[in-house]
Structure formats: C-alpha cells, structure tokens
Design a protein around this motif. Structure first.
Motif, mmCIF file in Angstrom:
data_model
loop_
_atom_site.group_PDB
_atom_site.id
_atom_site.type_symbol
_atom_site.label_atom_id
_atom_site.label_comp_id
_atom_site.label_asym_id
_atom_site.label_seq_id
_atom_site.Cartn_x
_atom_site.Cartn_y
_atom_site.Cartn_z
ATOM 1 N N VAL A 69 13.304 33.751 3.772
ATOM 2 C CA VAL A 69 13.317 32.714 2.737
ATOM 3 C C VAL A 69 13.427 31.365 3.435
ATOM 4 N N GLU A 70 12.695 30.376 2.918
ATOM 5 C CA GLU A 70 12.791 29.008 3.439
ATOM 6 C C GLU A 70 13.287 28.083 2.338
ATOM 7 N N LEU A 71 14.189 27.164 2.715
ATOM 8 C CA LEU A 71 14.734 26.183 1.788
ATOM 9 C C LEU A 71 14.149 24.806 2.077
ATOM 10 N N GLU A 72 14.118 23.965 1.046
ATOM 11 C CA GLU A 72 13.625 22.604 1.227
ATOM 12 C C GLU A 72 14.615 21.789 2.060
ATOM 13 N N PRO A 73 14.131 20.924 2.953
ATOM 14 C CA PRO A 73 15.038 20.191 3.854
ATOM 15 C C PRO A 73 15.796 19.054 3.186
ATOM 16 N N PHE A 74 15.341 18.587 2.023
ATOM 17 C CA PHE A 74 15.962 17.451 1.330
ATOM 18 C C PHE A 74 16.011 16.256 2.293
ATOM 19 N N ASP A 75 17.211 15.767 2.664
ATOM 20 C CA ASP A 75 17.306 14.592 3.536
ATOM 21 C C ASP A 75 17.701 14.945 4.955
ATOM 22 N N LEU A 76 17.635 16.215 5.327
ATOM 23 C CA LEU A 76 18.068 16.609 6.665
ATOM 24 C C LEU A 76 17.186 16.001 7.753
ATOM 25 N N GLU A 106 15.531 13.111 7.717
ATOM 26 C CA GLU A 106 15.848 11.705 7.895
ATOM 27 C C GLU A 106 17.193 11.526 8.606
ATOM 28 N N ARG A 107 18.165 12.355 8.223
ATOM 29 C CA ARG A 107 19.473 12.278 8.886
ATOM 30 C C ARG A 107 19.372 12.680 10.357
ATOM 31 N N GLU A 108 18.487 13.619 10.654
ATOM 32 C CA GLU A 108 18.283 14.002 12.050
ATOM 33 C C GLU A 108 17.716 12.833 12.856
ATOM 34 N N SER A 109 16.729 12.135 12.296
ATOM 35 C CA SER A 109 16.157 10.977 12.991
ATOM 36 C C SER A 109 17.209 9.895 13.218
ATOM 37 N N GLN A 110 18.048 9.672 12.211
ATOM 38 C CA GLN A 110 19.095 8.669 12.353
ATOM 39 C C GLN A 110 20.043 9.020 13.486
ATOM 40 N N ARG A 111 20.410 10.277 13.594
ATOM 41 C CA ARG A 111 21.357 10.675 14.631
ATOM 42 C C ARG A 111 20.700 10.718 16.008
ATOM 43 N N VAL A 112 19.402 10.936 16.047
ATOM 44 C CA VAL A 112 18.690 10.856 17.326
ATOM 45 C C VAL A 112 18.749 9.427 17.864
ATOM 46 N N PHE A 113 18.516 8.454 16.992
ATOM 47 C CA PHE A 113 18.580 7.048 17.424
ATOM 48 C C PHE A 113 20.007 6.664 17.800
ATOM 49 N N SER A 114 20.973 7.137 17.031
ATOM 50 C CA SER A 114 22.370 6.846 17.369
ATOM 51 C C SER A 114 22.741 7.426 18.729
ATOM 52 N N LEU A 115 22.271 8.632 19.008
ATOM 53 C CA LEU A 115 22.533 9.238 20.312
ATOM 54 C C LEU A 115 21.889 8.426 21.425
#
Length: 378
Positions: A68-75, A77-86
C-alpha cells in the motif's frame, strides 16, 4: 443343520478374533489439529490518505513488496526545507572548523599597525617644523592685522576730512576684525602645538591599539572549541531531523516484511488510515505449525523431537515436523480437539513446526500428528 452350525461357529470365531485383535493391538498414536501460521498486522507510523493499493486478499508476495502507498502530503516540502537547513549548518560548522582566513588575519594586523602609528604620532607630539610653521602663520597674521589697523586709522581721518566714504571705512573695519580673529586663531594653533598631546588622547590611542592586538590574537588562535562543538551539534541535530523525516517518508510505502500471504485487506484509494493502526494482515507462509493436544498417557515427548505430519490433501506424502513447544500445565480437552483416545479428559497443548519445502501446505488445513514416529532431535 450341520452346515448352519458350522457357519455360526465360524462367525463366532471371527467375532472373537476381531475382539481379541482390537483389544490387544495398540491403537495408532495420532492427534489432530489445524495448520496455523504467524499473523502479522501491518500499518504505517505516519498514516494519511491511501494513494494506491497494489495487492489483493489471498495474494502471495515476496519480502519487500510494496503493498500500500500513502500520499506524501507535505513531507516532500518539509524534506527540502530540512535539506537546506542541514546545508546551512554544515557550512557553519566548516567555517568554525577552518578558522579565520589569512586575509582576515592580515587585515587585523594592518589595523594594529595603523593604530600603533597613530599612537606613536601622538606620543612624539608635533614636529619642530610644524611649530615653526605655526609661528610663521602667527607672524603673518599679526602683519595683516597691523596693515588692517593702519588702513582703518587712515580712512577714519579721511572720513573726518570728508575725503572718504562711509562704505570704505566700514570695509576697512571689517578687514580689521577679520585680521584680529585670524591672529587669535593662529595664536591658539601655536599654543596647541607647544602644549603637545593631551593625556586622554594618549590613553584612548593606547586602548585602541590593545583592542586591535587582542582581536588579532583571537584570529590567530581560531574559534573556541566550545563554539566548534556547538556548530557540530547544530549540524548533527539538523542531520537527525532530516533522517527522522526520511524515515517518515519511507513509512508512506507499506512493505511486506516476509514472504507471505495477504490475509485481510479492506482498503481503497482515498481511504484515510490512522498512524500506527493496522491496515492489513499477512500470514507467514514460511513458518507453519500445528496446534495439537496430547493426552496424559502420551506426554512422554521432548522439545526438538521429530514427528510425522499428514494432511488430507496429500495423504501419501507425509511432512517432517518438530515439536517446538509442550505446555507445562494440563487443560481440559477443547471441544474442537479430535483424538482416538477420548477417555483422557485432560490434555497438554503442543506446537509442531512443519517443513514445507514444496509449498503444499496452507493455514487452516486439517493435519494429523503421528506421535509413534517420534525420534530424538539433534
């Protein structure tokens, strides 16, 4: 008549033989049960809306298969934000670890030299040439004042004789006042040069030099270890936050942890599932076992012993089983237990693991465990 008696005699003898055989011939030691399998309930730690359902009930799947696959919602975008923060935290950590650049150190040294030169200038005071120049400017100012005074006096006499106008005398007086002020200014300049540098100015210049020298020494030593550790901790914290989010992202795909069979699945795309709640169940097809109940007079067995297991679907193909569990406490015979020794009212529950390399067996099949085929386990 004789034949009838003979026939009856033969029948009686046959019946007696059957009774004797049934009494003295041991009954086969066999107990029955159902094949079971470990049930695994799968879900997601993040939950969300179902995007795709890729399997159906009863489907056999391999380990790692996406169910089963679930929709990512805002994950995402949040991943991109944390990549830049890192990336920002990593750059800051590298800056602290590398220390100051050579150009910054050279700039700090130049600042020291500049302030030191200013201090030396103030300490030495004015040069002789500057004092002589100031005296010369004062002398010139006095000469100009004398000329302006003479001009003013002459025009004053001429005004009395009506030989000069009022405007001319006013201009002469203004020139005299300017010359007088210039004499005062030049005298003050000379006085300042003769007095030398003030004590407060020397103290201020000395403090500026010391401040610049301390700043240069800080650059030479680099950043403090505490600052580097703080930057490293901030970088590691950003990395941990990114890793945690990526773990949540992986939870969007519910995968099979084993080679098994989808037992129960009631999902459609668009359904909402709660975080941590089971959404489907699977059976472990590689871990089959029989739950059976053994009477007290057959309890002489050990964990690890080998037994023979048969099923109705393949009566001529026995399977190898291993006793993996024997209950320590007896219980009354369950209503669904089938045993040829019904006189025993208390039984012990056992668990027999089955080897099924041919993939014949399925959970729910009726199975017979033949206890008389037991052997010592290795």
């Amino acid at each position: 008549m004789t034949k009838r008696v003979l026939v009856l005699t033969l029948i009686v003898v046959a019946l007696l033989g059957l009774v004797y055989y049934s009494k003295w011939t041991p009954k086969p030691a066999v107990v029955s049960g159902y094949i079971e399998s470990d049930e695994i309930r799968l879900g997601s730690r993040v939950g969300g809306r179902v995007a795709r359902v890729l399997v159906v009930e009863g489907q056999t799947v391999k380990q790692g298969t996406v169910l089963v696959e679930l929709e990512p919602f805002d994950l995402l975008e949040r991943e991109s934000q944390r990549v830049f923060s890192l990336a920002a935290r990593e750059a800051e950590f590298k800056r602290f670890s590398a220390g100051f650049r050579d150009q910054e150190k050279a700039q700090a040294q130049a600042r020291i030299d500049q302030l030191q030169a200013r201090l030396d200038l103030l300490t030495e005071g004015p040069r002789t040439e500057e004092i002589e120049a100031a005296r010369g400017r004062l002398s010139m100012a006095r000469v100009q004042h004398k000329l302006a005074q003479q001009t003013s006096d002459r025009l004053t006499r001429l005004v009395r004789e009506n030989a000069a106008s009022k405007q001319e005398i006013d201009n002469a007086n203004e020139s005299l006042d300017a010359a007088s002020s210039n004499v005062v200014v030049r005298q003050q300049e000379l006085n300042l040069l003769l007095a030398g540098t003030r004590k407060e100015e020397l103290q201020e210049a000395t403090a500026r030099v010391e401040e610049a020298r301390q700043a240069w020494q800080l650059m030479q030593q680099g950043y403090r270890s505490e600052e580097i550790e703080q930057a490293k901790a901030a970088r590691d914290s950003a990395q941990a936050a990114l890793d945690a989010l990526r773990q949540q992202k992986q939870e969007l795909s519910i995968r099979s942890p084993i080679d098994g069979i989808v037992e129960a699945l009631d999902l459609q795309p668009g359904d909402m599932v709660a975080s941590g709640a089971p959404v489907l169940s699977m059976l472990d097809k590689n871990n089959l076992w029989v739950r059976a109940y053994v009477p007290q007079n057959r309890i002489g067995m050990k964990v690890g012993q080998q037994v023979r297991v048969t099923v109705d679907s393949y009566p001529s193909e026995p399977f190898s089983g291993t006793i993996t569990f024997i209950a320590r406490q007896a219980e009354f015979t369950p209503s669904n237990v089938q045993t040829l020794e019904e006189r025993s009212k208390q039984v012990y529950r056992i668990k027999v693991s089955i080897e099924d390399q041919r993939d014949y067996l399925r959970p729910g099949m009726m199975a017979d465990v033949w206890l008389d085929s037991m052997g010592d386990g290795e």
